[in-house]
Motif scaffolding. Structure first.
Motif, PDB file in Angstrom:
ATOM      1  N   GLN A  89     -87.397  25.160 -75.196  1.00 55.95           N
ATOM      2  CA  GLN A  89     -86.437  25.384 -76.144  1.00 55.95           C
ATOM      3  C   GLN A  89     -86.620  26.385 -77.136  1.00 55.95           C
ATOM      4  N   SER A  90     -87.904  26.035 -77.836  1.00 57.55           N
ATOM      5  CA  SER A  90     -88.181  26.852 -79.036  1.00 57.55           C
ATOM      6  C   SER A  90     -88.316  28.449 -78.605  1.00 57.55           C
ATOM      7  N   ARG A  91     -88.926  28.498 -77.358  1.00 58.80           N
ATOM      8  CA  ARG A  91     -89.378  29.763 -76.791  1.00 58.80           C
ATOM      9  C   ARG A  91     -88.174  30.658 -76.420  1.00 58.80           C
ATOM     10  N   TYR A  92     -87.221  30.048 -75.832  1.00 58.58           N
ATOM     11  CA  TYR A  92     -85.921  30.768 -75.173  1.00 58.58           C
ATOM     12  C   TYR A  92     -84.620  30.859 -75.995  1.00 58.58           C
ATOM     13  N   PHE A  93     -84.699  29.816 -76.808  1.00 60.81           N
ATOM     14  CA  PHE A  93     -83.239  29.739 -77.542  1.00 60.81           C
ATOM     15  C   PHE A  93     -83.331  29.801 -79.154  1.00 60.81           C
ATOM     16  N   THR A  94     -82.225  30.219 -79.490  1.00 63.13           N
ATOM     17  CA  THR A  94     -82.056  30.099 -80.970  1.00 63.13           C
ATOM     18  C   THR A  94     -81.091  29.121 -81.487  1.00 63.13           C
ATOM     19  N   GLN A  95     -81.491  28.325 -82.277  1.00 65.77           N
ATOM     20  CA  GLN A  95     -80.377  27.279 -82.659  1.00 65.77           C
ATOM     21  C   GLN A  95     -79.689  27.759 -83.927  1.00 65.77           C
ATOM     22  N   PHE A  96     -78.149  27.528 -83.761  1.00 60.93           N
ATOM     23  CA  PHE A  96     -77.328  27.705 -84.824  1.00 60.93           C
ATOM     24  C   PHE A  96     -76.617  26.412 -84.992  1.00 60.93           C
ATOM     25  N   TYR A 105     -77.493  25.774 -79.129  1.00 54.90           N
ATOM     26  CA  TYR A 105     -78.576  26.374 -78.882  1.00 54.90           C
ATOM     27  C   TYR A 105     -78.206  27.615 -78.107  1.00 54.90           C
ATOM     28  N   HIS A 106     -78.626  28.776 -78.536  1.00 52.61           N
ATOM     29  CA  HIS A 106     -77.998  30.092 -77.962  1.00 52.61           C
ATOM     30  C   HIS A 106     -79.156  30.472 -76.971  1.00 52.61           C
ATOM     31  N   ARG A 153     -81.513  33.280 -75.104  1.00 53.08           N
ATOM     32  CA  ARG A 153     -81.967  34.736 -75.700  1.00 53.08           C
ATOM     33  C   ARG A 153     -81.505  35.464 -74.642  1.00 53.08           C
ATOM     34  N   ASP A 154     -81.114  36.729 -74.637  1.00 56.11           N
ATOM     35  CA  ASP A 154     -80.677  37.592 -73.944  1.00 56.11           C
ATOM     36  C   ASP A 154     -81.559  38.132 -72.842  1.00 56.11           C
TER      37      ASP A 154
END
Length: 452
Positions: A163-170, A174-175, A177-178
């Motif tokens: 989750q922390s490696r491949y996503f950005t939290q807003f 959780y978004h 990553r491209d």
């Protein structure tokens, strides 16, 4: 008259989707039809049936109401552990000069194909070294998948390092990553439609999990024939835990990696026995690595490196046919939802945990009678252990003792009414024996838990 019209609608859904009304539930279909009629300002069922017969858009709208997108990242965990090991131990050693081709069908809202992409990145592949096609019948689900923004319900496994490696939290979303988002090609499609993906090159790996159980017999055969034609010789097919009996056994052999539910396609020609031995040898290389560790240890601990999933478990050597009649069907044991109640044993100490851990390890090795004996003895002194009842129910299920399994899951629900795993097991058991009303009620209960 109404019953006859309802039957015609169910037949239309079967012809278009392969869905069995006995599995989906006539009441569920009826409720979806009523909702669509209200939205279309129609009061006559005959008129609505005529609309379905001439309007592809209306069929799609009805299908959207009947689909339940129940999925999450790295669902069941072990299929992705094995996929990563396959890439490292076999695919990369071939020195392939073409991309690894993977198909996810149905892909729902994208959690599965994105989990595949993350696994391939973790295995060391670059984005130009693999291609992932993801197909679904629901355009709403496909839109969500392409958006790639997820809530906490999509993250149910214990190990959330990814989750922390491949996503950005807003905020609370959780978004993705491209780098992962752009690695998957989403498309609309129907697995049982004529010429499904007939214009595509064969795939090396196919994930087709938790959809065959909703098809009638004819649709299952059609779907398996299609998957067989889309998969390369010696390619891998991943099915759901309840779908192992759907295989064309002359074309596939099981890979003995616990709970991966993976199968390798074998050539169907005069040298079949020779090829089976060749494939079995490859399976052995994948599942009996000397560096493999305990499956349960890997599932309960985070990876030591941030760029890798847990190592593959140590398993028994592969065989062409399953000789042990106690075939394992234990599943979804290590997932947890935000709503799932904490499981407590009575008393809770290292000795108690050790006994359940031993039972799990024996079950993983196929020694189900021994595992059941440990659980039964444990419950004599820990009668309020939800975890023990669920584990014993899973073991009974693996032994084909479905009545006893159901009793265990019911005891777990008595002790913990909102226990997700027990509710899911009871749902699948009800579906398996054709009790669609009970299954539908349990699924609604699960959905209410997830929304609360």
């Amino acid at each position: 008259m109404t019953a006859m019209l309802q039957a015609q609608i169910e037949l239309l859904l079967r012809d278009n989707m392969g869905w069995s009304a006995n599995i989906i539930g006539s009441k569920e279909i009826g409720r979806a039809v009523e909702k669509r009629m209200v939205e279309r300002n129609l009061t006559d069922l005959q008129t609505y049936l005529q609309q379905l017969q001439i309007s592809t858009q209306e069929i799609e709208a009805l299908i959207e109401l009947l689909i339940v997108p129940e999925t999450w990242f790295f669902r069941d965990w072990e299929p992705f552990v094995f996929l990563e090991k396959y890439v490292k131990s076999e695919w990369l050693l071939k020195l392939n000069y073409r991309p690894l081709r993977v198909l996810s069908v149905p892909c729902s809202s994208g959690e599965e194909p994105y989990s595949i992409a993350m696994s391939l990145f973790n295995a060391g592949l670059m984005s130009n070294q693999f291609q992932i096609d993801a197909v679904d019948i629901s355009k709403t689900s496909l839109d969500r998948a392409r958006e790639a923004i997820y809530g906490s319900n999509s993250f149910r496994v214990k190990n959330l390092e990814f989750q922390s490696r491949y996503f950005t939290q807003f905020d609370n979303k959780y978004h993705l990553r491209d780098s992962v988002k752009n690695a998957v090609n989403f498309m609309y499609g129907n697995l049982v439609a004529p010429n499904f993906l007939s214009d595509k090159n064969p795939y090396d790996v196919i994930f087709c999990r938790n959809v065959l159980i909703y098809f009638d017999d004819a649709a299952r055969v059609k779907a398996m024939e299609t998957l067989n034609s889309l998969l390369r010789n010696e390619g891998l097919l991943f099915l759901g835990h309840a779908e192992q009996g759907q295989l064309l056994t002359s074309c596939f052999i099981s890979i003995q990696h616990p709970f991966a539910f993976a199968y390798r396609k074998i050539e169907n020609n005069n040298s079949e026995l020779k090829n089976q031995q060749k494939v079995a040898n490859k399976n052995q290389q994948l599942t009996s690595s000397p560096e493999a560790k305990s499956w349960r240890e890997q599932k309960n601990n985070s990876p030591q490196k941030s760029d890798s999933l847990p190592k593959s478990p140590k398993t028994i050597e592969p065989i062409i046919k399953q000789e042990n009649p106690e075939i394992r069907t234990i599943f979804t044991r290590d997932t947890v939802t935000p709503n799932q109640e904490k499981i407590k044993s009575q008393p809770s100490n290292q000795t108690s945990n050790y006994h359940l851990e031993q039972a799990r390890k024996l079950a993983d090795l196929g020694q189900l009678s021994e595992a059941a004996s440990i659980c039964e003895n444990y419950l004599k002194t820990h009668s309020n252990s939800v975890e023990a009842y669920i584990l014993l129910g899973e073991v009974y299920q693996g032994k084909g003792m479905e009545k006893q399994a159901e009793q265990c899951f019911q005891k777990a629900i008595y002790l913990a009414p909102n226990n997700y795993d027990a509710l899911l097991h009871l749902t699948l058991l009800a579906e398996h024996r054709g009790d669609t009303a009970k299954a539908a009620a349990l699924r609604r209960r699960i959905q209410r838990l997830e929304k609360s």
